[in-house]
Design an enzyme around this catalytic site. Structure first.
Site, PDB file in Angstrom:
ATOM      1  N   ASP A   8       0.867  -1.176   0.000  1.00 37.40           N
ATOM      2  CA  ASP A   8       0.000   0.000   0.000  1.00 37.40           C
ATOM      3  C   ASP A   8       0.910   1.234   0.000  1.00 37.40           C
ATOM      4  O   ASP A   8       2.145   1.120  -0.131  1.00 37.40           O
ATOM      5  CB  ASP A   8      -1.020  -0.043   1.157  1.00 37.40           C
ATOM      6  CG  ASP A   8      -0.393   0.235   2.519  1.00 37.40           C
ATOM      7  OD1 ASP A   8       0.850   0.362   2.615  1.00 37.40           O
ATOM      8  OD2 ASP A   8      -1.158   0.323   3.505  1.00 37.40           O
ATOM      9  N   HIS A   9       0.302   2.411   0.154  1.00 43.00           N
ATOM     10  CA  HIS A   9       1.083   3.660   0.100  1.00 43.00           C
ATOM     11  C   HIS A   9       2.151   3.717   1.191  1.00 43.00           C
ATOM     12  O   HIS A   9       3.216   4.273   0.996  1.00 43.00           O
ATOM     13  CB  HIS A   9       0.136   4.856   0.245  1.00 43.00           C
ATOM     14  CG  HIS A   9      -0.699   4.791   1.481  1.00 43.00           C
ATOM     15  ND1 HIS A   9      -1.769   3.919   1.594  1.00 43.00           N
ATOM     16  CD2 HIS A   9      -0.621   5.448   2.656  1.00 43.00           C
ATOM     17  CE1 HIS A   9      -2.318   4.066   2.789  1.00 43.00           C
ATOM     18  NE2 HIS A   9      -1.635   4.980   3.463  1.00 43.00           N
ATOM     19  N   CYS A  65       3.310  -2.836   4.113  1.00 40.58           N
ATOM     20  CA  CYS A  65       2.421  -1.737   4.509  1.00 40.58           C
ATOM     21  C   CYS A  65       3.117  -0.997   5.640  1.00 40.58           C
ATOM     22  O   CYS A  65       4.330  -1.165   5.835  1.00 40.58           O
ATOM     23  CB  CYS A  65       1.020  -2.237   4.866  1.00 40.58           C
ATOM     24  SG  CYS A  65       0.880  -3.327   6.291  1.00 40.58           S
ATOM     25  N   GLY A  66       2.384  -0.176   6.381  1.00 38.33           N
ATOM     26  CA  GLY A  66       3.047   0.584   7.434  1.00 38.33           C
ATOM     27  C   GLY A  66       3.666  -0.314   8.483  1.00 38.33           C
ATOM     28  O   GLY A  66       4.808  -0.113   8.906  1.00 38.33           O
ATOM     29  N   THR A  67       2.904  -1.314   8.897  1.00 40.28           N
ATOM     30  CA  THR A  67       3.339  -2.209   9.979  1.00 40.28           C
ATOM     31  C   THR A  67       3.546  -3.659   9.549  1.00 40.28           C
ATOM     32  O   THR A  67       4.093  -4.451  10.323  1.00 40.28           O
ATOM     33  CB  THR A  67       2.269  -2.234  11.080  1.00 40.28           C
ATOM     34  OG1 THR A  67       1.036  -2.679  10.481  1.00 40.28           O
ATOM     35  CG2 THR A  67       2.072  -0.852  11.691  1.00 40.28           C
ATOM     36  N   GLY A  70      -1.749  -5.345   8.690  1.00 38.15           N
ATOM     37  CA  GLY A  70      -2.955  -5.447   7.860  1.00 38.15           C
ATOM     38  C   GLY A  70      -2.740  -6.412   6.701  1.00 38.15           C
ATOM     39  O   GLY A  70      -3.643  -7.194   6.356  1.00 38.15           O
ATOM     40  N   HIS A  98       9.953 -24.208  10.234  1.00 40.28           N
ATOM     41  CA  HIS A  98       8.856 -24.932  10.899  1.00 40.28           C
ATOM     42  C   HIS A  98       7.484 -24.667  10.286  1.00 40.28           C
ATOM     43  O   HIS A  98       6.608 -25.517  10.398  1.00 40.28           O
ATOM     44  CB  HIS A  98       8.816 -24.557  12.386  1.00 40.28           C
ATOM     45  CG  HIS A  98       9.923 -25.173  13.175  1.00 40.28           C
ATOM     46  ND1 HIS A  98       9.962 -25.161  14.548  1.00 40.28           N
ATOM     47  CD2 HIS A  98      11.059 -25.821  12.777  1.00 40.28           C
ATOM     48  CE1 HIS A  98      11.055 -25.783  14.970  1.00 40.28           C
ATOM     49  NE2 HIS A  98      11.757 -26.170  13.912  1.00 40.28           N
ATOM     50  N   ASN A  99       7.302 -23.485   9.684  1.00 37.16           N
ATOM     51  CA  ASN A  99       5.957 -23.103   9.217  1.00 37.16           C
ATOM     52  C   ASN A  99       5.830 -23.042   7.696  1.00 37.16           C
ATOM     53  O   ASN A  99       4.727 -22.799   7.191  1.00 37.16           O
ATOM     54  CB  ASN A  99       5.546 -21.740   9.799  1.00 37.16           C
ATOM     55  CG  ASN A  99       5.764 -21.651  11.297  1.00 37.16           C
ATOM     56  OD1 ASN A  99       6.573 -20.857  11.763  1.00 37.16           O
ATOM     57  ND2 ASN A  99       5.086 -22.480  12.061  1.00 37.16           N
ATOM     58  N   ARG A 109       7.161   1.323   8.335  1.00 38.49           N
ATOM     59  CA  ARG A 109       7.204   2.295   9.420  1.00 38.49           C
ATOM     60  C   ARG A 109       7.716   1.702  10.730  1.00 38.49           C
ATOM     61  O   ARG A 109       7.867   2.430  11.709  1.00 38.49           O
ATOM     62  CB  ARG A 109       5.803   2.868   9.655  1.00 38.49           C
ATOM     63  CG  ARG A 109       5.273   3.689   8.501  1.00 38.49           C
ATOM     64  CD  ARG A 109       3.818   4.094   8.734  1.00 38.49           C
ATOM     65  NE  ARG A 109       3.321   4.941   7.656  1.00 38.49           N
ATOM     66  CZ  ARG A 109       2.030   5.197   7.458  1.00 38.49           C
ATOM     67  NH1 ARG A 109       1.111   4.661   8.235  1.00 38.49           N
ATOM     68  NH2 ARG A 109       1.647   5.977   6.457  1.00 38.49           N
ATOM     69  N   HIS A 133       6.719 -31.115  11.177  1.00 36.04           N
ATOM     70  CA  HIS A 133       6.180 -29.789  10.858  1.00 36.04           C
ATOM     71  C   HIS A 133       5.179 -29.869   9.705  1.00 36.04           C
ATOM     72  O   HIS A 133       4.202 -29.126   9.664  1.00 36.04           O
ATOM     73  CB  HIS A 133       7.313 -28.818  10.544  1.00 36.04           C
ATOM     74  CG  HIS A 133       8.307 -28.739  11.657  1.00 36.04           C
ATOM     75  ND1 HIS A 133       7.986 -28.265  12.902  1.00 36.04           N
ATOM     76  CD2 HIS A 133       9.606 -29.160  11.721  1.00 36.04           C
ATOM     77  CE1 HIS A 133       9.051 -28.350  13.690  1.00 36.04           C
ATOM     78  NE2 HIS A 133      10.038 -28.900  13.000  1.00 36.04           N
ATOM     79  N   ARG A 136       1.784 -30.843  11.011  1.00 34.19           N
ATOM     80  CA  ARG A 136       1.057 -29.714  11.611  1.00 34.19           C
ATOM     81  C   ARG A 136       0.461 -28.797  10.537  1.00 34.19           C
ATOM     82  O   ARG A 136      -0.655 -28.293  10.701  1.00 34.19           O
ATOM     83  CB  ARG A 136       1.999 -28.947  12.547  1.00 34.19           C
ATOM     84  CG  ARG A 136       2.351 -29.808  13.745  1.00 34.19           C
ATOM     85  CD  ARG A 136       3.607 -29.424  14.446  1.00 34.19           C
ATOM     86  NE  ARG A 136       3.918 -30.408  15.481  1.00 34.19           N
ATOM     87  CZ  ARG A 136       5.094 -30.497  16.088  1.00 34.19           C
ATOM     88  NH1 ARG A 136       6.077 -29.677  15.775  1.00 34.19           N
ATOM     89  NH2 ARG A 136       5.285 -31.425  17.008  1.00 34.19           N
TER      90      ARG A 136
HETATM   91  C1  RB5 Z   1      -1.914   2.890   6.505  1.00 38.28           C
HETATM   92  O1  RB5 Z   1      -1.983   4.092   7.180  1.00 38.28           O
HETATM   93  C2  RB5 Z   1      -1.657   1.741   7.486  1.00 38.28           C
HETATM   94  O2  RB5 Z   1      -2.754   1.582   8.331  1.00 38.28           O
HETATM   95  C3  RB5 Z   1      -1.359   0.461   6.732  1.00 38.28           C
HETATM   96  O3  RB5 Z   1      -0.265   0.658   5.922  1.00 38.28           O
HETATM   97  C4  RB5 Z   1      -0.998  -0.745   7.596  1.00 38.28           C
HETATM   98  O4  RB5 Z   1       0.001  -0.441   8.509  1.00 38.28           O
HETATM   99  C5  RB5 Z   1      -2.129  -1.465   8.168  1.00 38.28           C
HETATM  100  O5  RB5 Z   1      -1.966  -2.522   8.807  1.00 38.28           O
END
Ligand code: RB5
Length: 151
Positions: A8-9, A65-67, A70, A98-99, A109, A133, A136
């Site tokens: 994503d952005h 993505c940011g984290t 998502g 294992h997975n 981020r 494994h 499972r």
């Molecule tokens: C976008 O702002 C952020 O929510 C998305 O990139 C992500 O981190 C969601 O899990």
């Protein structure tokens, strides 16, 4: 290795960096977007890569993505997908051993660039150990089949 990628952005810049690194390393890259830092919704991108991996159009997938959160939540809705968002190289290694993780989710981020490179390199190089494994993972596959039938 043939690898499908999308972001994503909030993961776009890291995707571009990683695509260059993968191409330099001789990998075949399928870039499924997004193509800028303009705001988009991550689920559509996660599903595209997940379906490509699920249908064996790509051997592995990488989502940004940011984290990374998502993307991993969405990717794991698709049958046959084992998406992980490791914090370090050790988790990345074990997610393969294992997975048999087939999608890697990375947070632009939340992760330092050198940590991302460590995670990526070990995740691409580490084989699945199979054996107990695999048993499972077979349980997970069986559960996916039951859920698909509404049981
Ligand atoms: C976008 O702002 C952020 O929510 C998305 O990139 C992500 O981190 C969601 O899990």
């Amino acid at each position: 290795m043939k690898i499908a990628l999308a972001a994503d952005h909030a993961g776009f810049e890291l995707k571009e960096t990683i695509i260059n690194r993968l191409r330099d390393g001789g990998h075949e890259v399928i870039d499924m977007g997004t193509d800028s830092s303009e705001s988009v919704d991550y689920p559509a991108y996660a599903i595209q890569v997940s379906q490509a991996v699920s249908k064996n159009e790509a051997e592995r997938g990488i989502l940004f993505c940011g984290t990374g959160l998502g993307m991993s939540i969405t990717a794991n809705k698709v049958a046959g997908i084992r998406a992980v968002g490791p914090c370090d190289a050790r988790q990345a290694e074990m997610s393969r051993r294992h997975n048999d993780a087939n999608i890697l989710c990375l947070g632009q981020r939340t992760l330092r660039e050198d940590t991302v490179f460590d995670i990526l390199d070990v995740w691409l190089q580490t084989p699945f150990e199979g054996g107990r494994h695999q048993r499972r993972l077979d349980i997970i596959t069986e559960m996916e089949g039951q859920w698909a039938q509404g049981r």
